[in-house]
Design a protein around this motif. Structure first.
Motif, PDB file in Angstrom:
ATOM      1  N   ASN A 149      -2.337  55.108 -14.509  1.00  0.00           N
ATOM      2  CA  ASN A 149      -3.088  56.065 -15.295  1.00  0.00           C
ATOM      3  C   ASN A 149      -3.771  55.314 -16.449  1.00  0.00           C
ATOM      4  O   ASN A 149      -3.138  54.469 -17.081  1.00  0.00           O
ATOM      5  CB  ASN A 149      -2.074  57.092 -15.839  1.00  0.00           C
ATOM      6  CG  ASN A 149      -2.750  58.204 -16.589  1.00  0.00           C
ATOM      7  OD1 ASN A 149      -3.537  57.968 -17.511  1.00  0.00           O
ATOM      8  ND2 ASN A 149      -2.429  59.420 -16.196  1.00  0.00           N
ATOM      9  N   PRO A 150      -5.044  55.628 -16.744  1.00  0.00           N
ATOM     10  CA  PRO A 150      -5.739  54.889 -17.816  1.00  0.00           C
ATOM     11  C   PRO A 150      -5.036  54.995 -19.170  1.00  0.00           C
ATOM     12  O   PRO A 150      -5.185  54.108 -20.016  1.00  0.00           O
ATOM     13  CB  PRO A 150      -7.115  55.562 -17.876  1.00  0.00           C
ATOM     14  CG  PRO A 150      -7.292  56.264 -16.575  1.00  0.00           C
ATOM     15  CD  PRO A 150      -5.930  56.598 -16.057  1.00  0.00           C
ATOM     16  N   ALA A 151      -4.247  56.066 -19.368  1.00  0.00           N
ATOM     17  CA  ALA A 151      -3.562  56.227 -20.651  1.00  0.00           C
ATOM     18  C   ALA A 151      -2.324  55.333 -20.734  1.00  0.00           C
ATOM     19  O   ALA A 151      -1.693  55.231 -21.776  1.00  0.00           O
ATOM     20  CB  ALA A 151      -3.162  57.690 -20.847  1.00  0.00           C
ATOM     21  N   SER A 175      -8.487  54.677  -4.961  1.00  0.00           N
ATOM     22  CA  SER A 175      -8.825  55.863  -5.724  1.00  0.00           C
ATOM     23  C   SER A 175      -8.295  55.727  -7.158  1.00  0.00           C
ATOM     24  O   SER A 175      -7.156  55.316  -7.359  1.00  0.00           O
ATOM     25  CB  SER A 175      -8.194  57.063  -5.026  1.00  0.00           C
ATOM     26  OG  SER A 175      -8.505  58.221  -5.722  1.00  0.00           O
ATOM     27  N   GLY A 176      -9.146  56.019  -8.134  1.00  0.00           N
ATOM     28  CA  GLY A 176      -8.741  55.930  -9.537  1.00  0.00           C
ATOM     29  C   GLY A 176      -9.048  54.601 -10.191  1.00  0.00           C
ATOM     30  O   GLY A 176      -8.689  54.367 -11.343  1.00  0.00           O
ATOM     31  N   SER A 177      -9.759  53.706  -9.477  1.00  0.00           N
ATOM     32  CA  SER A 177     -10.070  52.382 -10.024  1.00  0.00           C
ATOM     33  C   SER A 177     -11.237  52.399 -11.018  1.00  0.00           C
ATOM     34  O   SER A 177     -11.444  51.430 -11.737  1.00  0.00           O
ATOM     35  CB  SER A 177     -10.442  51.414  -8.888  1.00  0.00           C
ATOM     36  OG  SER A 177      -9.386  51.288  -7.980  1.00  0.00           O
ATOM     37  N   GLY A 178     -12.026  53.478 -11.012  1.00  0.00           N
ATOM     38  CA  GLY A 178     -13.172  53.558 -11.922  1.00  0.00           C
ATOM     39  C   GLY A 178     -14.505  53.336 -11.247  1.00  0.00           C
ATOM     40  O   GLY A 178     -15.520  53.131 -11.924  1.00  0.00           O
ATOM     41  N   LYS A 179     -14.548  53.396  -9.922  1.00  0.00           N
ATOM     42  CA  LYS A 179     -15.794  53.155  -9.185  1.00  0.00           C
ATOM     43  C   LYS A 179     -16.809  54.271  -9.447  1.00  0.00           C
ATOM     44  O   LYS A 179     -17.953  54.008  -9.790  1.00  0.00           O
ATOM     45  CB  LYS A 179     -15.510  53.049  -7.673  1.00  0.00           C
ATOM     46  CG  LYS A 179     -14.411  52.065  -7.309  1.00  0.00           C
ATOM     47  CD  LYS A 179     -14.175  51.991  -5.809  1.00  0.00           C
ATOM     48  CE  LYS A 179     -13.720  53.281  -5.157  1.00  0.00           C
ATOM     49  NZ  LYS A 179     -12.373  53.747  -5.580  1.00  0.00           N
ATOM     50  N   SER A 180     -16.361  55.514  -9.272  1.00  0.00           N
ATOM     51  CA  SER A 180     -17.289  56.638  -9.458  1.00  0.00           C
ATOM     52  C   SER A 180     -17.774  56.723 -10.904  1.00  0.00           C
ATOM     53  O   SER A 180     -18.965  56.901 -11.155  1.00  0.00           O
ATOM     54  CB  SER A 180     -16.631  57.961  -9.058  1.00  0.00           C
ATOM     55  OG  SER A 180     -16.385  57.981  -7.673  1.00  0.00           O
ATOM     56  N   VAL A 181     -16.848  56.578 -11.842  1.00  0.00           N
ATOM     57  CA  VAL A 181     -17.238  56.665 -13.253  1.00  0.00           C
ATOM     58  C   VAL A 181     -18.267  55.580 -13.586  1.00  0.00           C
ATOM     59  O   VAL A 181     -19.245  55.833 -14.281  1.00  0.00           O
ATOM     60  CB  VAL A 181     -15.999  56.578 -14.171  1.00  0.00           C
ATOM     61  CG1 VAL A 181     -16.400  56.382 -15.622  1.00  0.00           C
ATOM     62  CG2 VAL A 181     -15.134  57.833 -14.031  1.00  0.00           C
ATOM     63  N   SER A 182     -18.078  54.369 -13.055  1.00  0.00           N
ATOM     64  CA  SER A 182     -19.044  53.295 -13.312  1.00  0.00           C
ATOM     65  C   SER A 182     -20.427  53.676 -12.800  1.00  0.00           C
ATOM     66  O   SER A 182     -21.441  53.438 -13.473  1.00  0.00           O
ATOM     67  CB  SER A 182     -18.610  51.996 -12.626  1.00  0.00           C
ATOM     68  OG  SER A 182     -17.373  51.558 -13.149  1.00  0.00           O
TER      69      SER A 182
HETATM   70  N1  LIG Z   1     -14.162  63.648 -16.393  1.00  0.00           N
HETATM   71  C1  LIG Z   1     -13.107  62.873 -16.581  1.00  0.00           C
HETATM   72  N2  LIG Z   1     -12.295  63.030 -17.642  1.00  0.00           N
HETATM   73  C2  LIG Z   1     -11.223  62.230 -17.838  1.00  0.00           C
HETATM   74  N3  LIG Z   1     -10.873  61.224 -17.010  1.00  0.00           N
HETATM   75  C3  LIG Z   1     -11.632  61.024 -15.924  1.00  0.00           C
HETATM   76  C4  LIG Z   1     -12.795  61.806 -15.636  1.00  0.00           C
HETATM   77  N4  LIG Z   1     -13.352  61.369 -14.491  1.00  0.00           N
HETATM   78  C5  LIG Z   1     -12.577  60.343 -14.074  1.00  0.00           C
HETATM   79  N5  LIG Z   1     -11.559  60.139 -14.940  1.00  0.00           N
HETATM   80  C6  LIG Z   1     -10.512  59.107 -14.811  1.00  0.00           C
HETATM   81  O1  LIG Z   1     -11.139  57.843 -14.727  1.00  0.00           O
HETATM   82  C7  LIG Z   1     -10.427  56.983 -13.834  1.00  0.00           C
HETATM   83  C8  LIG Z   1     -11.385  56.453 -12.813  1.00  0.00           C
HETATM   84  O2  LIG Z   1     -11.850  57.510 -11.987  1.00  0.00           O
HETATM   85  P1  LIG Z   1     -12.929  57.317 -10.845  1.00  0.00           P
HETATM   86  O3  LIG Z   1     -14.082  56.548 -11.364  1.00  0.00           O
HETATM   87  O4  LIG Z   1     -13.212  58.670 -10.300  1.00  0.00           O
HETATM   88  O5  LIG Z   1     -12.132  56.460  -9.772  1.00  0.00           O
HETATM   89  P2  LIG Z   1     -12.587  56.049  -8.280  1.00  0.00           P
HETATM   90  O6  LIG Z   1     -13.979  56.535  -8.066  1.00  0.00           O
HETATM   91  O7  LIG Z   1     -12.468  54.564  -8.237  1.00  0.00           O
HETATM   92  O8  LIG Z   1     -11.597  56.720  -7.396  1.00  0.00           O
HETATM   93  C9  LIG Z   1      -9.310  57.843 -13.224  1.00  0.00           C
HETATM   94  O9  LIG Z   1      -8.114  57.560 -13.904  1.00  0.00           O
HETATM   95  C10 LIG Z   1      -9.756  59.241 -13.504  1.00  0.00           C
HETATM   96  O10 LIG Z   1      -8.646  60.099 -13.648  1.00  0.00           O
END
Ligand SMILES: Nc1ncnc2c1ncn2[C@@H]1O[C@H](COP(=O)(O)OP(=O)(O)O)[C@@H](O)[C@H]1O
Ligand SMILES: [Mg+2]
Length: 337
Positions: free
Chosen positions: A277-279, A43-50
């Protein structure tokens, strides 16, 4: 064969009070026709955002670099109208929580009919017939009667079957499933995974499957893309990566496959520490503070992306030291197909 989806060097940023925050950093992968590719990582690896970037669903976030090519068409930065047509008709999505795709106020039948009619010029009666057929295909018992049910009258597994039916309503070329079984118990999970595999074969769709669970990767995928802290750390065929992982993070994930005995929620505690944390990503290799094999260099120098075999890459100094050649930046590295 040309890939259905080709993501190259994708970068995604979100605005924060302290400026733009990069959460996906140079991610590359592709998905061939009829192929299943898994994106795996904690969780938090960036899968969903990608995957949301592919669909133009980043909200306040933006694609800050790279390209997303769907059947040869560049869709990173496509307009809202193009993206709307793309979603549902050509690329469909199945979510972790099926209720996020379902409206509690409408019957299952109305929603599946609507999903068909939004993108297809068919009449109501014909769409209704197709909806019943889809509900039967996804294994809902007594589909005629189920058409009149409301989402809350279904179990979680049945709701997800409806979610899959809606995703398949327009025969998409690409299906993106983001942790589609994480909310379900293991028995229902096995049923939904088997269903998705069967339907994918029958419909010939490409599948991008997002999961944190290596046992799901093993059961479902042809190739795997391992993500850590917004980057791809290893990529290759499932057979090769699972039998001979080259990145310590991949090995840790394989070693932390949850079993029926340990329960699925323990996964997060099996690898000591957590995704940064990405920051605040560590210097050098982003995984080094948690890596059992880290050496001095890992703490200070960013590891190169190394080609570790045909269609395989690894982002690790150990792979580099094993005498492999650095891969060209942004290369898809998918010669295995
Ligand atoms: N809307 C958003 N605004 C800021 N940061 C975000 C947002 N959505 C996701 N993130 C950050 O992007 C990183 C990757 O999230 P995410 O793709 O959801 O991870 P995964 O799906 O692998 O669990 C995390 O650190 C998350 O906190
Ligand atoms: Mg996610």
């Amino acid at each position: 064969m040309n890939p259905v989806l080709d993501v190259r060097d994708l970068r995604v940023e979100f605005p924060t009070a302290a400026g733009a925050l990069g959460v996906v950093d140079g991610v590359s992968f592709d998905v061939g026709p009829g192929e299943t590719v898994a994106l795996v990582g904690e969780s938090g690896s960036g899968k969903s955002v990608s995957s949301l970037a592919v669909l133009g669903l980043l909200g306040r976030g933006r694609i800050a670099g790279g390209s997303v090519s769907f059947r040869g068409e560049e869709i990173a930065g496509a307009g809202p109208e193009r993206l709307r047509r793309l979603r549902g008709a050509e690329i469909a999505m199945v979510f972790q929580n099926p209720m996020s795709a379902l409206d509690p106020l409408f019957s299952v039948g109305d929603q599946v009919v609507e999903a068909i009619r939004v993108h297809r010029p068919v009449g109501r009666a014909q769409a209704r017939e197709r909806a019943v057929e889809l509900l039967r295909e996804v294994g809902l018992p007594d589909p005629e009667r189920r058409m009149r049910s409301y989402p809350h009258e279904l179990s979680g597994g049945q709701q997800q079957r409806v979610g899959v039916a809606m995703a398949l309503a327009c025969d998409p070329e690409l299906l993106i499933a983001d942790e589609p079984t994480t909310a379900l118990d293991v028995t229902v999970e096995a049923q939904i995974l088997a269903l998705m595999r069967r339907l994918q074969r029958e419909h010939g769709a490409a599948l991008l499957l997002i999961t944190h669970d290596m046992s799901v990767v093993a059961r479902m995928a042809d190739r795997v893309v391992v993500m850590y802290a917004g980057q791809v750390v290893e990529r290759g065929t499932v057979a090769e990566v699972l039998s001979a992982p080259t990145h310590p993070y991949t090995r840790a994930l394989i070693g932390s496959v949850p079993t029926v005995h340990t329960g699925r929620d323990e996964l997060l505690t099996v690898i000591p520490g957590s995704v940064p944390n990405p920051a605040d990503v560590p210097d050098g290799c982003r995984f080094h503070p948690r890596c059992p094999q880290a050496v001095e260099r890992c703490r200070t120098e960013v590891p190169p992306v190394v080609r570790t075999g045909e269609g395989r890459i690894s982002r690790c100094w150990l792979a580099e030291d094993a005498g492999r050649v650095p891969a060209p930046t942004g290369a898809p590295g998918t010669g295995a197909r």
